[in-house]
Motif scaffolding. Structure first.
Motif, short mmCIF file in Angstrom:
data_model
loop_
_atom_site.label_atom_id
_atom_site.label_comp_id
_atom_site.label_asym_id
_atom_site.label_seq_id
_atom_site.Cartn_x
_atom_site.Cartn_y
_atom_site.Cartn_z
N UNK A 128 0.81 -1.21 0.00
CA UNK A 128 0.00 0.00 0.00
C UNK A 128 0.84 1.26 0.00
N UNK A 129 1.94 1.26 0.77
CA UNK A 129 2.85 2.41 0.77
C UNK A 129 3.45 2.60 -0.63
N UNK A 130 3.86 1.51 -1.25
CA UNK A 130 4.46 1.60 -2.59
C UNK A 130 3.46 2.14 -3.61
N UNK A 131 2.24 1.62 -3.56
CA UNK A 131 1.22 2.10 -4.49
C UNK A 131 0.90 3.57 -4.22
N UNK A 132 0.78 3.94 -2.95
CA UNK A 132 0.52 5.33 -2.61
C UNK A 132 1.62 6.25 -3.09
N UNK A 133 2.88 5.81 -2.97
CA UNK A 133 4.01 6.61 -3.44
C UNK A 133 3.97 6.79 -4.95
N UNK A 134 3.74 5.69 -5.66
CA UNK A 134 3.72 5.76 -7.13
C UNK A 134 2.56 6.60 -7.63
N UNK A 135 1.42 6.52 -6.93
CA UNK A 135 0.28 7.32 -7.35
C UNK A 135 0.48 8.80 -7.06
N UNK A 149 3.63 10.39 -6.50
CA UNK A 149 4.85 10.95 -7.08
C UNK A 149 5.11 10.49 -8.51
N UNK A 150 4.44 9.44 -8.94
CA UNK A 150 4.72 8.88 -10.26
C UNK A 150 4.08 9.66 -11.39
N UNK A 151 4.42 9.30 -12.62
CA UNK A 151 3.80 9.96 -13.80
C UNK A 151 2.33 9.60 -13.93
N UNK A 152 1.62 10.40 -14.69
CA UNK A 152 0.18 10.22 -14.81
C UNK A 152 -0.24 8.85 -15.34
N UNK A 153 0.45 8.30 -16.36
CA UNK A 153 0.04 6.97 -16.84
C UNK A 153 0.11 5.91 -15.75
N UNK A 154 1.15 5.96 -14.92
CA UNK A 154 1.28 5.01 -13.82
C UNK A 154 0.17 5.23 -12.80
N UNK A 155 -0.10 6.48 -12.49
CA UNK A 155 -1.18 6.81 -11.56
C UNK A 155 -2.52 6.30 -12.07
N UNK A 156 -2.77 6.48 -13.36
CA UNK A 156 -4.04 6.06 -13.94
C UNK A 156 -4.18 4.54 -13.91
N UNK A 157 -3.11 3.84 -14.24
CA UNK A 157 -3.16 2.37 -14.23
C UNK A 157 -3.40 1.84 -12.82
N UNK A 158 -2.66 2.38 -11.86
CA UNK A 158 -2.83 1.93 -10.48
C UNK A 158 -4.21 2.29 -9.94
N UNK A 159 -4.73 3.44 -10.35
CA UNK A 159 -6.07 3.84 -9.92
C UNK A 159 -7.12 2.84 -10.39
N UNK A 160 -6.99 2.38 -11.62
CA UNK A 160 -7.92 1.39 -12.16
C UNK A 160 -7.83 0.08 -11.36
N UNK A 161 -6.61 -0.37 -11.10
CA UNK A 161 -6.42 -1.61 -10.35
C UNK A 161 -6.99 -1.50 -8.93
N UNK A 162 -6.70 -0.38 -8.28
CA UNK A 162 -7.18 -0.19 -6.90
C UNK A 162 -8.70 -0.14 -6.86
N UNK A 163 -9.30 0.60 -7.76
CA UNK A 163 -10.76 0.71 -7.76
C UNK A 163 -11.42 -0.61 -8.13
N UNK A 164 -10.77 -1.41 -8.96
CA UNK A 164 -11.31 -2.73 -9.28
C UNK A 164 -11.34 -3.62 -8.05
N UNK A 165 -10.25 -3.63 -7.30
CA UNK A 165 -10.19 -4.44 -6.08
C UNK A 165 -11.20 -3.93 -5.06
N UNK A 166 -11.29 -2.61 -4.91
CA UNK A 166 -12.22 -2.03 -3.93
C UNK A 166 -13.67 -2.21 -4.34
N UNK A 167 -13.92 -2.39 -5.63
CA UNK A 167 -15.29 -2.48 -6.12
C UNK A 167 -15.86 -3.88 -6.17
N UNK A 168 -15.00 -4.89 -6.02
CA UNK A 168 -15.46 -6.28 -6.08
C UNK A 168 -15.48 -6.85 -4.67
N UNK A 169 -16.56 -7.49 -4.24
CA UNK A 169 -16.61 -8.06 -2.89
C UNK A 169 -15.45 -9.02 -2.64
N UNK A 170 -14.95 -9.01 -1.41
CA UNK A 170 -13.80 -9.85 -1.10
C UNK A 170 -14.12 -11.34 -1.28
#
Length: 223
Positions: free
Chosen positions: A33-40, A42-63
């Motif tokens: 989580x720290x690594x993802x937060x750092x990349x989102x 401080x990282x470039x926009x494409x990396x932020x966008x890709x990680x945002x999609x992955x995070x929201x997918x995990x958060x949006x699907x029941x465990x």
């Protein structure tokens, strides 16, 4: 052996694995989580966008669905995991997605001047994160991290669906064998309540310790 003895024995068998998977998943989730937060942050926009999609997918699907797909669907893509390994991986991914949002919010809450001051001192981005940002936001994000840790304690119960022999799986087995569902479920509820209370107590103790170390004061009022 009566129902009470069988239930206590089931709790004794399932509790260590529940605590072990939970601790391992929290530790992994915090690091990732720290690594993802750092990349989102401080990282470039494409990396932020890709990680945002992955995070929201995990958060949006029941465990429950995530754990089921990882364990039962994994072999179709060559990912043949044991129940315990699949449970740890599923819970770690789930935790990392939520922890990353907490850390990203913590980074955004720090005044930009602090980062600029670190750059003027010649600190690199990793040094700025490790020496300035993480210590500064540790106290502010700890309550949110503690709440997520409590949620993860209860989410371990879902791992019984993929036959992980944790607390819910072992105690439910006694209920199915003896038909004493009320007694076994009551014992299960008490077990999780104790785990949640111990987690909350540990978080408050850690928060006071961090407050003393960073602010020179004991936040005894935070209970």
């Amino acid at each position: 052996m009566n129902v009470v003895q069988e239930t206590l024995w089931a709790v004794a068998r399932g509790l260590p694995l529940t605590v072990g998977i939970w601790l391992a998943s929290v530790a992994t989730g915090v690091v990732v989580g720290v690594l993802i937060g750092c990349f989102r942050h401080f990282g470039p926009r494409p990396v932020n966008a890709l990680l945002a999609v992955l995070v929201e997918t995990v958060r949006g699907v029941p465990f429950l669905v995530q754990a089921f797909l990882l364990y039962y669907g994994g072999p179709f893509i060559g990912l043949d995991l044991t129940p315990i390994l699949a449970g740890w991986l599923a819970l770690s991914i789930y935790a990392a997605a939520y922890f990353s949002e907490v850390f990203r919010g913590g980074f955004r809450a720090i005044p930009p001047g602090h980062t600029e001051a670190a750059r003027l001192l010649g600190l690199s981005t990793p040094q700025t994160i490790a020496r300035i940002l993480l210590p500064e936001m540790a106290l502010s994000v700890l309550p949110a991290l503690a709440n997520l840790a409590v949620i993860l304690v209860k989410e371990t119960a879902i791992l019984s669906i993929i036959t992980v022999p944790e607390l819910t799986f072992t105690v439910s087995g006694v209920g199915s064998a003896t038909f004493a569902f009320a007694q076994t479920m009551a014992a299960l509820a008490i077990g999780y309540w104790i785990l949640v209370e111990l987690t909350a107590w540990g978080a408050r103790a850690l928060e006071r310790a961090i407050a003393r170390a960073t602010l020179g004061t004991d936040r005894a009022a935070i209970a």
